[in-house]
Design an enzyme around this catalytic site. Structure first.
Site, PDB file in Angstrom:
ATOM      1  N   ARG A   1     -10.085  -0.854 -10.652  1.00  0.00           N
ATOM      2  CA  ARG A   1     -10.900  -1.655 -11.577  1.00  0.00           C
ATOM      3  C   ARG A   1     -12.196  -0.918 -11.853  1.00  0.00           C
ATOM      4  O   ARG A   1     -12.875  -0.464 -10.935  1.00  0.00           O
ATOM      5  CB  ARG A   1     -11.172  -3.042 -11.001  1.00  0.00           C
TER       6      ARG A   1
ATOM      7  N   ARG B   1     -10.904 -17.313 -14.776  1.00  0.00           N
ATOM      8  CA  ARG B   1     -11.289 -18.733 -14.777  1.00  0.00           C
ATOM      9  C   ARG B   1     -10.199 -19.675 -15.271  1.00  0.00           C
ATOM     10  O   ARG B   1     -10.035 -20.767 -14.709  1.00  0.00           O
ATOM     11  CB  ARG B   1     -12.595 -18.907 -15.558  1.00  0.00           C
TER      12      ARG B   1
ATOM     13  N   GLN C   1      -6.812  -6.492  -3.753  1.00  0.00           N
ATOM     14  CA  GLN C   1      -7.970  -5.748  -4.260  1.00  0.00           C
ATOM     15  C   GLN C   1      -8.846  -5.343  -3.074  1.00  0.00           C
ATOM     16  O   GLN C   1      -9.314  -6.200  -2.311  1.00  0.00           O
ATOM     17  CB  GLN C   1      -8.795  -6.577  -5.250  1.00  0.00           C
TER      18      GLN C   1
ATOM     19  N   SER D   1      -6.510 -12.673 -12.280  1.00  0.00           N
ATOM     20  CA  SER D   1      -7.566 -11.694 -12.014  1.00  0.00           C
ATOM     21  C   SER D   1      -8.145 -11.918 -10.615  1.00  0.00           C
ATOM     22  O   SER D   1      -8.156 -13.049 -10.120  1.00  0.00           O
ATOM     23  CB  SER D   1      -8.657 -11.885 -13.075  1.00  0.00           C
ATOM     24  N   PRO D   2      -8.635 -10.853  -9.963  1.00  0.00           N
ATOM     25  CA  PRO D   2      -9.215 -11.041  -8.632  1.00  0.00           C
ATOM     26  C   PRO D   2     -10.382 -12.018  -8.667  1.00  0.00           C
ATOM     27  O   PRO D   2     -11.237 -11.910  -9.539  1.00  0.00           O
ATOM     28  CB  PRO D   2      -9.725  -9.638  -8.262  1.00  0.00           C
TER      29      PRO D   2
ATOM     30  N   CYS E   1     -13.069 -13.940  -5.892  1.00  0.00           N
ATOM     31  CA  CYS E   1     -13.553 -14.263  -4.546  1.00  0.00           C
ATOM     32  C   CYS E   1     -13.583 -15.774  -4.342  1.00  0.00           C
ATOM     33  O   CYS E   1     -13.989 -16.510  -5.244  1.00  0.00           O
ATOM     34  CB  CYS E   1     -14.971 -13.755  -4.372  1.00  0.00           C
TER      35      CYS E   1
ATOM     36  N   TYR F   1     -20.603  -2.619  -7.168  1.00  0.00           N
ATOM     37  CA  TYR F   1     -20.331  -2.525  -5.731  1.00  0.00           C
ATOM     38  C   TYR F   1     -20.345  -1.042  -5.329  1.00  0.00           C
ATOM     39  O   TYR F   1     -20.715  -0.185  -6.129  1.00  0.00           O
ATOM     40  CB  TYR F   1     -19.001  -3.227  -5.402  1.00  0.00           C
TER      41      TYR F   1
HETATM   42  C1  LIG Z   1     -15.002 -17.222  -9.034  1.00  0.00           C
HETATM   43  C2  LIG Z   1     -14.869 -15.808  -9.473  1.00  0.00           C
HETATM   44  C3  LIG Z   1     -14.760 -14.809  -8.519  1.00  0.00           C
HETATM   45  C4  LIG Z   1     -14.583 -13.477  -8.917  1.00  0.00           C
HETATM   46  N1  LIG Z   1     -14.356 -12.514  -7.961  1.00  0.00           N
HETATM   47  C5  LIG Z   1     -13.994 -11.273  -8.322  1.00  0.00           C
HETATM   48  C6  LIG Z   1     -13.532 -10.330  -7.384  1.00  0.00           C
HETATM   49  O1  LIG Z   1     -13.388 -10.606  -6.225  1.00  0.00           O
HETATM   50  N2  LIG Z   1     -13.213  -9.087  -7.821  1.00  0.00           N
HETATM   51  C7  LIG Z   1     -13.313  -8.745  -9.132  1.00  0.00           C
HETATM   52  O2  LIG Z   1     -13.018  -7.603  -9.488  1.00  0.00           O
HETATM   53  N3  LIG Z   1     -13.712  -9.637 -10.056  1.00  0.00           N
HETATM   54  C8  LIG Z   1     -14.034 -10.885  -9.693  1.00  0.00           C
HETATM   55  N4  LIG Z   1     -14.349 -11.824 -10.644  1.00  0.00           N
HETATM   56  C9  LIG Z   1     -14.297 -11.438 -12.059  1.00  0.00           C
HETATM   57  C10 LIG Z   1     -12.933 -11.829 -12.634  1.00  0.00           C
HETATM   58  O3  LIG Z   1     -11.882 -11.120 -12.021  1.00  0.00           O
HETATM   59  C11 LIG Z   1     -12.889 -11.580 -14.150  1.00  0.00           C
HETATM   60  O4  LIG Z   1     -13.059 -10.203 -14.380  1.00  0.00           O
HETATM   61  C12 LIG Z   1     -13.964 -12.355 -14.896  1.00  0.00           C
HETATM   62  O5  LIG Z   1     -14.087 -13.682 -14.407  1.00  0.00           O
HETATM   63  C13 LIG Z   1     -13.633 -12.429 -16.392  1.00  0.00           C
HETATM   64  O6  LIG Z   1     -12.404 -13.050 -16.609  1.00  0.00           O
HETATM   65  P1  LIG Z   1     -12.266 -14.571 -17.149  1.00  0.00           P
HETATM   66  O7  LIG Z   1     -13.040 -14.623 -18.438  1.00  0.00           O
HETATM   67  O8  LIG Z   1     -10.793 -14.764 -17.341  1.00  0.00           O
HETATM   68  O9  LIG Z   1     -12.850 -15.486 -16.119  1.00  0.00           O
HETATM   69  C14 LIG Z   1     -14.558 -13.152 -10.271  1.00  0.00           C
HETATM   70  C15 LIG Z   1     -14.693 -14.170 -11.210  1.00  0.00           C
HETATM   71  C16 LIG Z   1     -14.820 -15.479 -10.845  1.00  0.00           C
HETATM   72  C17 LIG Z   1     -14.914 -16.545 -11.895  1.00  0.00           C
END
Ligand SMILES: Cc1cc2nc3c(=O)[nH]c(=O)nc-3n(C[C@H](O)[C@H](O)[C@H](O)COP(=O)(O)O)c2cc1C
Ligand SMILES: Cc1cc2nc3c(=O)[nH]c(=O)nc-3n(C[C@H](O)[C@H](O)[C@H](O)COP(=O)(O)OP(=O)(O)OC[C@H]3O[C@@H](n4cnc5c(N)ncnc54)[C@H](O)[C@@H]3O)c2cc1C
Length: 769
Positions: free
Chosen positions: A628, A723, A494, A416-417, A419, A580
């Site tokens: 997204r 994560r 993204q 997943s994306p 940052c 955003y």
């Molecule tokens: C460190 C971090 C940075 C993230 N940055 C982005 C991002 O740049 N773009 C985005 O769409 N979601 C971002 N997310 C959200 C994740 O893509 C994801 O939707 C969210 O963490 C839930 O998934 P998970 O339970 O597998 O962590 C970020 C999440 C984390 C933990």
């Protein structure tokens, strides 16, 4: 102790028995409006585990119950006459009437006072029963006691949309618990049928409110309803009729399920709710009676402990509400599955429908099914592999290939994306090369980059990556080349604009009491948004975009797409989620415009759709694009809800997106999501199966079993893990080793083959031990 039970259903009777067993000196009186032999309903089902609990509490009544049980192991799922059969499900059933008779006999034997044909009123609690130490409200679903004090019991009751009728039949369905789905001229209707004595089965018929109305059940007598159902299910009834015993229900024999939740089960330290009076669990997982019996055991245990009565009652609630909540959650999932059954019946073939139905509560997963019926699960994996990839062998669903336009992914796992907030001037550097390189080597079929911004002012933080100059294109090219040169992964960029959430500190610098904490004022840059509303009280106020701003930002997105192509990315994603810039247009929480870009959902989507269309036009036709979205704002009716999710997804698909990445929230700090495991997946399911739109599911998906279940149940086409990949970039290769999978869906870098050989061997040994 003097105890009065108001209502003599399973919960009240079993509480009386459990009290007397613990202390024969207790005086227990049960007041029941019915005669001993009257009862609504037909059979009840239990699991082996419930029987274990009953045995431990009272071997005598448990044994008499066990002696009468009908056992079955198979589940048959019929759709329009075609059947899919699976085993290992282990149910036990008996007639409700017979069960009550056994409980009556046992209660009498132990000296419980049974008072039939005795209608109590709530006033009796403080008059007729004023001398009782404990009053147990065991008066079922429509509990008078609970309904008299909704505030004290913190009651919430949601009446669910589907209609059902509880019928019986002498067609015994003796082989299996049987589900039958039939399509009438007016739509789908289905039956849940199971045997409960030598010659009778329960036959619950359920349908949606639309089909109920169209078939005219509302205006039929109970007998006419039964006869109409008989005709619909005639082919399965072998000449038997459908019988009704619902004379106690006025009007139509059909009911809607009331989902009852109570935050408090105790009043005045003397009155306590148990069973259906306190909570209901939809019949789709057949656990209502079990919960009532287990409440009874727990209450009796605590009341007979050395705790004073008020503490004992609190200890009872504390113990039971956790179990109840768990079961209510599963029952809720199962109930919602049936509410959406027509969606699955239209979208899935029979095998996948059966899989989806068996896993409907989300308590039964892929690996549970393997334990129950390994052959059936293997046939399902083989079926999917054949259907999706033309492979003639069983493959764990996560390792099935997937194509979008000309892009071919070797499995269903996506990074997943995320940052990294670690760039200078938006330039990805060595950190990013190593980070994305490791993720690509780790086996996921698709790696998303972090949100990469279309201009310096589009960044969330000063550390966010960008794609607005040739230097950025070059820096990304280095990463894309590594991924293509050294892994089997495809890589997607993204593309985003932070809008009202820009100019913040990197998260590790936030004041712990704040989210999206802004940069010091002198370091902030001007922000844009749909409306001039700060994201939070402490956030900078953005400028509401003019049409000229919109044109400029659209152009920046288009330039970013051209650079993505120049850098060699396989796919792009437009970020229209999480509050955003583009999301600020879609959500009514942030969009308060009164021009053609505000107001209705169609208006709010106008600008994001325009950007999507322009990006698609600039992106090569053979390459795919995702969008997204936040499919829910979690702020109630004030924001995006499930009702809008499909329209949003469809608008982007119509504008050229190939797949929707279904995230939620982050559009307001007041949002109240319930982030349990796979909590956003139901929205992916809705969009995919209601709208025939390809989706990625994301959010609290972290186990192998989750990913396999989501793919096999058709709840998404791809699964994004965020994560889990930070903790282990090799998540997918490890998942392969753990499942003993070797094949094109999981290829380790050949430099690492010795490491993986050892991992496979060790895992294989562990599995065979
Ligand atoms: C460190 C971090 C940075 C993230 N940055 C982005 C991002 O740049 N773009 C985005 O769409 N979601 C971002 N997310 C959200 C994740 O893509 C994801 O939707 C969210 O963490 C839930 O998934 P998970 O339970 O597998 O962590 C970020 C999440 C984390 C933990
Ligand atoms: C279609 C359907 C299928 C179901 N299938 C299953 C299943 O397979 N397995 C399962 O475990 N559960 C099943 N249930 C749920 C199950 O019926 C209940 O959860 C269970 O009966 C709860 O027990 P209880 O004692 O709390 O309430 P009830 O069984 O409802 O008992 C309450 C009693 O209180 C009496 N009462 C109420 N008010 C008064 C009054 N004012 N005066 C005197 N008496 C009063 C009523 O007559 C009744 O006998 C099903 C329910 C439905 C609707």
């Amino acid at each position: 102790m003097k105890v009065v039970c108001l209502g003599g259903g399973p919960a009240g009777l079993y509480f009386g028995i459990s009290m007397k067993l613990r202390n024969p000196d207790h005086q227990v009186d049960i007041y029941e409006r019915n005669r001993p032999d009257d009862t609504f309903g037909w059979g009840v089902v239990f699991s082996d585990q419930t029987v274990g609990n009953l045995m431990a509490n009272d071997p005598v009544s448990a044994q008499s119950t066990v002696d009468e049980f009908i056992h079955w192991d198979l589940i048959d799922c019929y759709v329009q006459g075609e059947v899919e059969r699976s085993g290992g499900h282990g149910f036990i059933g008996l007639g409700r009437k017979r069960f009550l008779q056994l409980l009556h006999a046992r209660a009498k034997e132990l000296g419980v006072g049974l008072h039939f044909e005795h209608e109590f009123s709530v006033d009796d609690i403080d008059t007729k029963f004023a001398d009782a130490d404990l009053v147990v409200a065991s008066d079922g679903l429509n509990s008078k006691v609970r309904n008299a004090y909704p505030d004290i019991f913190e009651t919430s009751i949601t009446v669910r949309p589907n209609k059902f009728v509880w019928l019986g039949t002498h067609q015994t369905f003796s082989d299996a618990f049987t589900f039958i789905f039939e399509k009438t001229d007016h739509g789908w209707i289905w039956a849940h049928a199971y045997q409960f004595d030598g010659n009778t089965s329960t036959f619950i018929v359920e349908t949606t409110p639309e089909v109920y109305d169209a078939l005219g059940f509302e205006h039929m007598s109970h007998e006419e309803s039964a006869e109409t159902c008989r005709k619909i299910f005639e082919a399965y009834l072998d000449g038997h009729s459908l019988m009704t015993n619902s004379a106690h229900i006025r009007g139509s024999a059909w009911i809607s399920f009331p989902a009852v939740y109570c935050g408090n089960w105790i009043k005045d330290d003397r009155v306590v709710l148990i069973g259906d009076a306190a909570h209901t669990a939809h019949f789709a997982i057949g656990s209502g009676t079990k919960l009532g019996l287990e409440d009874a055991i727990s209450l009796a245990q605590h009341v007979n402990s050395n705790l004073a009565l008020p503490e004992a009652l609190r200890a009872y609630q504390a113990e039971r509400e956790i179990d109840v909540m768990r079961l209510q959650n599963s029952a809720h999932n199962a109930m919602v599955w049936f509410e959406n059954a027509p969606r699955y019946l239209e979208a899935f073939d029979l095998k996948q429908l059966n899989y989806s139905m068996l896993t409907r509560s989300q308590r039964v997963s892929h690996e549970n099914l393997r334990l129950r019926d390994p052959q059936w699960l293997e046939s399902m994996e083989r079926h999917l592999a054949q259907r999706e990839a033309g492979i003639d062998k069983a493959v764990p669903p996560m390792f099935l290939p997937f194509s979008l336009r000309d892009m071919k992914l070797n499995n269903r796992v996506a990074v997943s994306p995320m940052c990294m907030y670690s760039a200078n001037d938006g330039l990805p550097d060595d950190w990013h090369l190593v980070h994305y390189g490791a993720l690509a080597k780790g086996g996921a079929g698709l790696v998303y980059t972090e949100m990469t911004n279309v201009s310096p002012e589009a960044r969330i933080t000063p550390g966010c990556t960008g794609i607005w100059s040739d230097s950025h294109t070059r820096a990304w090219t280095r990463i894309v080349d590594f991924v293509h040169g050294h892994s089997h992964a495809r890589i997607a960029l993204q593309i985003g604009h932070a809008g009202p959430k820009g100019a913040t500190l990197e998260p590790w610098k936030w004041d712990p009491s704040r989210l999206d904490d802004p940069l010091p004022q002198e370091e902030q840059w001007p922000l844009l948004s749909a409306s001039a509303i700060p994201f939070d009280s402490y956030s900078p106020v953005p400028r509401a975009m003019t049409r000229a701003d919109m044109d400029a930002v659209l152009e920046q997105h288009v330039e970013a797409v051209a650079r993505a192509e120049a850098a060699g990315f396989d796919m792009i994603e437009m970020h229209a989620a999480h509050g955003y810039l583009l999301s600020s247009f879609i959500t009514p929480v942030l969009n308060k415009r009164d021009d053609e870009y505000g107001g209705s959902l169609e208006n709010r989507l106008r600008y994001p759709v325009e950007v999507c269309r322009a990006m698609r036009a600039a992106w090569p036709a053979e390459k795919p694009m995702s969008v997204r979205i936040s499919a829910h704002d979690w702020v109630g009716e004030m924001g995006i809800t499930e009702a809008d999710a499909l329209a949003i997804a469809k608008a982007f698909i119509a504008a050229g997106a190939d797949i929707i990445n279904v995230s939620t929230g982050q559009t307001s700090h007041d949002a109240k999501p319930q982030p349990g495991r796979m909590f956003q997946t139901p929205l992916s399911d809705l969009i995919r199966n209601e709208g025939a739109v390809a989706t990625l599911a994301v959010g609290n998906i972290y186990e192998i079993d989750h990913v396999n279940s989501i793919i096999a149940a058709g709840r998404a086409d791809l699964v994004c893990l965020a994560r889990p990949h930070l903790a282990n970039p090799n998540w997918t290769l490890h998942a392969a080793a753990e499942q003993g999978y070797q094949g094109p869906g999981a290829r380790e870098p050949h430099q690492y083959f010795l490491g993986y050989r050892q991992l496979y061997t060790n895992n294989q040994r562990a599995r065979s031990n």
